[in-house]
Scaffold this motif. Structure first.
Motif, PDB file in Angstrom:
ATOM      1  N   ARG A 157      -6.729   5.909  12.522  1.00 36.76           N
ATOM      2  CA  ARG A 157      -6.697   6.928  11.483  1.00 36.76           C
ATOM      3  C   ARG A 157      -8.124   7.176  10.998  1.00 36.76           C
ATOM      4  NH1 ARG A 157      -4.075   4.942   6.039  1.00 36.76           N
ATOM      5  NH2 ARG A 157      -4.294   7.165   5.687  1.00 36.76           N
TER       6      ARG A 157
ATOM      7  N   HIS B  88       0.784   3.169   8.416  1.00 32.64           N
ATOM      8  CA  HIS B  88      -0.529   3.595   7.939  1.00 32.64           C
ATOM      9  C   HIS B  88      -1.402   4.137   9.065  1.00 32.64           C
ATOM     10  CE1 HIS B  88       0.412   2.411   3.893  1.00 32.64           C
ATOM     11  NE2 HIS B  88       0.835   1.240   4.343  1.00 32.64           N
TER      12      HIS B  88
ATOM     13  N   ILE C  72      -5.558  17.974   9.167  1.00 34.57           N
ATOM     14  CA  ILE C  72      -6.294  17.560   7.982  1.00 34.57           C
ATOM     15  C   ILE C  72      -7.741  17.991   8.149  1.00 34.57           C
ATOM     16  CG2 ILE C  72      -7.200  15.445   6.884  1.00 34.57           C
ATOM     17  CD1 ILE C  72      -4.424  14.333   6.939  1.00 34.57           C
TER      18      ILE C  72
ATOM     19  N   TYR D   5      -5.293  13.847   1.879  1.00 37.26           N
ATOM     20  CA  TYR D   5      -4.842  15.030   2.639  1.00 37.26           C
ATOM     21  C   TYR D   5      -6.007  15.843   3.184  1.00 37.26           C
ATOM     22  CZ  TYR D   5      -5.978  18.725  -0.754  1.00 37.26           C
ATOM     23  OH  TYR D   5      -6.643  19.615  -1.558  1.00 37.26           O
TER      24      TYR D   5
ATOM     25  N   CYS E 242      -6.435  11.301   8.130  1.00 38.02           N
ATOM     26  CA  CYS E 242      -5.403  11.577   9.144  1.00 38.02           C
ATOM     27  C   CYS E 242      -4.921  10.295   9.830  1.00 38.02           C
ATOM     28  CB  CYS E 242      -5.959  12.538  10.184  1.00 38.02           C
ATOM     29  SG  CYS E 242      -4.719  13.092  11.358  1.00 38.02           S
TER      30      CYS E 242
ATOM     31  N   ARG F  17       2.499   4.851   0.566  1.00 34.43           N
ATOM     32  CA  ARG F  17       2.606   5.634   1.792  1.00 34.43           C
ATOM     33  C   ARG F  17       2.951   7.071   1.427  1.00 34.43           C
ATOM     34  NH1 ARG F  17       7.583   5.758   6.003  1.00 34.43           N
ATOM     35  NH2 ARG F  17       6.887   7.674   6.971  1.00 34.43           N
TER      36      ARG F  17
ATOM     37  N   PHE G  97       0.846  -1.197   0.000  1.00 29.60           N
ATOM     38  CA  PHE G  97       0.000   0.000   0.000  1.00 29.60           C
ATOM     39  C   PHE G  97       0.877   1.240   0.000  1.00 29.60           C
ATOM     40  CE2 PHE G  97      -3.406   2.834   0.981  1.00 29.60           C
ATOM     41  CZ  PHE G  97      -4.567   2.168   0.614  1.00 29.60           C
TER      42      PHE G  97
HETATM   43  N1  MTE Z   1      -0.499  12.256  10.226  1.00 32.28           N
HETATM   44  C1  MTE Z   1      -0.552  12.280   8.883  1.00 32.28           C
HETATM   45  N2  MTE Z   1      -1.622  11.761   8.258  1.00 32.28           N
HETATM   46  C2  MTE Z   1      -1.693  11.759   6.911  1.00 32.28           C
HETATM   47  C3  MTE Z   1      -0.665  12.333   6.140  1.00 32.28           C
HETATM   48  C4  MTE Z   1       0.459  12.883   6.813  1.00 32.28           C
HETATM   49  O1  MTE Z   1       1.407  13.407   6.215  1.00 32.28           O
HETATM   50  N3  MTE Z   1       0.482  12.826   8.188  1.00 32.28           N
HETATM   51  N4  MTE Z   1      -0.759  12.324   4.770  1.00 32.28           N
HETATM   52  C5  MTE Z   1      -2.098  12.224   4.196  1.00 32.28           C
HETATM   53  C6  MTE Z   1      -2.060  11.959   2.778  1.00 32.28           C
HETATM   54  S1  MTE Z   1      -1.548  13.233   1.780  1.00 32.28           S
HETATM   55  C7  MTE Z   1      -2.485  10.786   2.243  1.00 32.28           C
HETATM   56  S2  MTE Z   1      -2.655  10.610   0.581  1.00 32.28           S
HETATM   57  C8  MTE Z   1      -2.807   9.634   3.100  1.00 32.28           C
HETATM   58  C9  MTE Z   1      -1.968   8.438   2.723  1.00 32.28           C
HETATM   59  O2  MTE Z   1      -2.225   7.367   3.576  1.00 32.28           O
HETATM   60  P1  MTE Z   1      -1.294   6.083   3.500  1.00 32.28           P
HETATM   61  O3  MTE Z   1       0.120   6.545   3.699  1.00 32.28           O
HETATM   62  O4  MTE Z   1      -1.782   5.149   4.538  1.00 32.28           O
HETATM   63  O5  MTE Z   1      -1.476   5.514   2.104  1.00 32.28           O
HETATM   64  O6  MTE Z   1      -2.567   9.902   4.467  1.00 32.28           O
HETATM   65  C10 MTE Z   1      -2.956  11.186   4.890  1.00 32.28           C
HETATM   66  N5  MTE Z   1      -2.794  11.230   6.320  1.00 32.28           N
END
Ligand code: MTE
Ligand code: MO
Length: 532
Positions: free
Chosen positions: A378, A373, A345, A387, A391, A245, A243
């Motif tokens: 989350r 993840h 977010i 984004y 979160c 990241r 997956f």
């Molecule tokens: N704490 C945190 N959550 C985050 C982010 C982050 O930088 N920090 N990036 C976001 C973004 S831009 C995306 S596309 C997704 C990606 O989730 P994944 O890494 O599990 O695929 O997480 C989101 N949640």
């Protein structure tokens, strides 16, 4: 007297540094920096790995980097962008250290003071990171710099201008001291890493001990026909290890599930609320298949994946604490999720509460969330880019308005509201593949979360659009596989795909950049068909 000797050492009683001395001094500077970092690393594993100087400064650089540059870095380096950043910091530090070593040869104390000054900068970066809640985070940089400063002072002392000039014996001592401290620091840091960080070990133990609840509402099994039997197509469910990241964390936050709490507060919330993981998991759990996509994904790009999530419905929890969506007169239109590492977010409250499966998720494909993840919890909201919805490592939820608050990416040029755009991608054949003439399976995935995929069409060169065969639909929140058997004839060909979503709207042809709210345009692949 020998002439060359006179030109090189015009004042035999006060000899200046020789080229060898300069070389050694520069090396001394470099070594001091290295030992500082190794000691800092050792202290950081004890204190908090995120408080080390490289992650702390790197984190600050990420937050200060202009959006355009960051987008370029993601494009150029993909998921290695963080490694490139840290190597860049180390490279710059190395150059500075060479300079400090040379300077120390003339001004011994000043050299050591500069090493200390870098330590203070690292310490300031560490205590100012959003995830820092203790001044002990200054310790790695300060202790490391102190050791480095002393080392530089001692080393330069062995070279400094003496009445007799640097002798062979001095140089031998220099090299001996340098080599032994370098080795000792390397060994200590390696042992520290091998022993691991106690904070991280507690987190790993809490994850290993976690038992996921059974969902009151399980996801129906994925229809067998949702997965096409075509080599090279993305699997319908993306395994956790594959997956994508995307996040700003240089060190993956490792949270002890037993200490985790989620705070809910803000406009329209009645009272203050806080839950621990046990309380969250005791609520009605649901299991849903949802495709997650990143706004920074280029047309045809890899930042999209589909998983089976286990969690609790966020909207129910919000209603219980008094939150109403704007359409029912609620005062807050933005829900801001904040993570332990300071990411913010913002999602529209209306969307989160409109009946879709917005989740506080703790399970991913049958296991607790992987640390990368978002362990332990989350957010997942079908239909919104990550984004503005997903979160990871969440620690609080605040109800506010879009007017009152800009989440992390908004001042950096990304849209405050960003529903997922309809996209389709050719997974196979790969770009520049050389398939043999005959039947070639052109296949891939298409997604339009929460609207669903109604049709996918494929075009060969400038030919007519031909409808691809769609795999069975698992749900409107997930991507859908498609395949088009192509009677390929020798030569160079361009394959293009476009999808139509559940509302009947078809992807536009023109490609746009991901900034500010997601790329659009058709994906195409060029292949050369060879004689069978
Ligand atoms: N704490 C945190 N959550 C985050 C982010 C982050 O930088 N920090 N990036 C976001 C973004 S831009 C995306 S596309 C997704 C990606 O989730 P994944 O890494 O599990 O695929 O997480 C989101 N949640
Ligand atoms: Mo993203």
């Amino acid at each position: 007297m020998n002439a060359t000797r006179t030109t090189r050492e015009p004042h035999p009683e006060r000899p200046g540094p020789t080229p060898t001395d300069r070389l050694l001094a520069a090396l001394g500077g470099l070594l001091s920096a290295y030992v500082s970092l190794a000691v800092a690393d050792l202290v950081a594993t004890r204190v908090r790995p995120e408080a080390g100087p490289v992650p702390a400064v790197g984190g600050a650089v990420i937050d200060l980097t202009p959006a355009g540059l960051k987008e370029w870095a993601i494009r150029a380096f993909g998921e290695s962008d963080k490694t490139v950043l840290q190597l860049g910091i180390l490279f710059l530090l190395g150059l500075l250290a060479l300079g400090v070593g040379l300077l120390a040869l003339r001004h011994r104390l000043l050299g050591s003071c500069l090493v200390l000054a870098f330590g203070v900068l690292g310490a300031l970066a560490a205590v100012n990171r959003p995830d820092s809640d203790s001044l002990t985070d200054a310790a790695p940089s300060l202790v490391g710099a102190a050791v480095g400063a002393v080392l530089l002072y001692v080393l330069i002392g062995l070279l400094g201008p003496r009445t007799s000039g640097t002798t062979r014996a001095d140089r031998r001592t220099f090299l001996l001291v340098a080599a032994s401290t370098g080795l000792a620091a390397t060994g200590a840091a390696a042992l520290g890493r091998a022993a691991g960080s106690p904070v991280q070990q507690n987190a790993a133990a809490s994850r290993a001990a976690l038992r996921l609840p059974r969902p009151a509402s399980p996801a129906p099994p994925v229809p067998a026909a949702a997965q096409l039997d075509v080599p090279g197509i993305s699997p319908f469910i993306t395994p956790n290890r594959d997956f994508y990241r995307v996040d700003t964390a240089l060190i993956v936050p490792k949270i002890d599930a037993d200490r985790w709490r989620l705070r809910l507060h803000g406009t329209g919330v009645q009272g203050e609320h806080s839950l621990d993981l046990r309380e969250l998991m005791a609520r009605t759990a649901v299991e849903r298949d949802v495709t997650l996509a990143c706004v920074s994904n280029e047309v045809g790009g890899p930042y999209v994946g589909n998983a089976r999530w286990l969690g609790v419905p966020l909207a129910d929890l919000l209603r219980e604490i008094g939150v109403r969506p704007p359409s029912e007169g609620g005062p807050a239109d933005q829900l801001v999720a904040r993570s332990v590492d300071g990411m913010t977010i913002g999602s529209p409250v209306e969307v989160v509460m409109d009946g879709r499966d917005a989740l506080l998720a703790f399970g991913m494909n049958g296991e607790p969330l992987p640390f990368t993840h978002g362990f332990p919890v989350r957010m997942i909201v079908p239909g919104l880019y990550g984004y503005v919805s997903a979160c990871k490592w969440i620690e609080s939820i605040e109800l506010t308005t879009f007017d009152a608050y800009d989440a992390y990416w908004v001042p950096r040029g990304w849209a405050a509201r960003a529903p997922v755009k309809t996209q389709s991608r050719i997974d196979t054949p790969r770009p520049f593949a050389r398939p043999a003439a005959g039947t070639v399976m052109v296949a891939g995935v298409a997604w339009a979360q929460h609207r669903g995929i109604r049709r996918v069409e494929v075009r060969i060169d400038d030919g007519p659009w031909q409808e691809a065969r769609l795999a069975a639909e698992d749900g409107t929140d997930t991507w859908r596989q498609w395949v088009h058997p192509w009677q390929a004839v020798p030569g160079r060909h361009t394959l293009t795909v476009r999808a139509t979503d559940g509302t009947g709207s078809t992807q536009p042809e023109r490609r746009t950049s991901p900034m500010p709210n997601g790329a659009q345009g058709w994906h195409s692949v060029v292949v050369t068909v060879e004689d069978a």
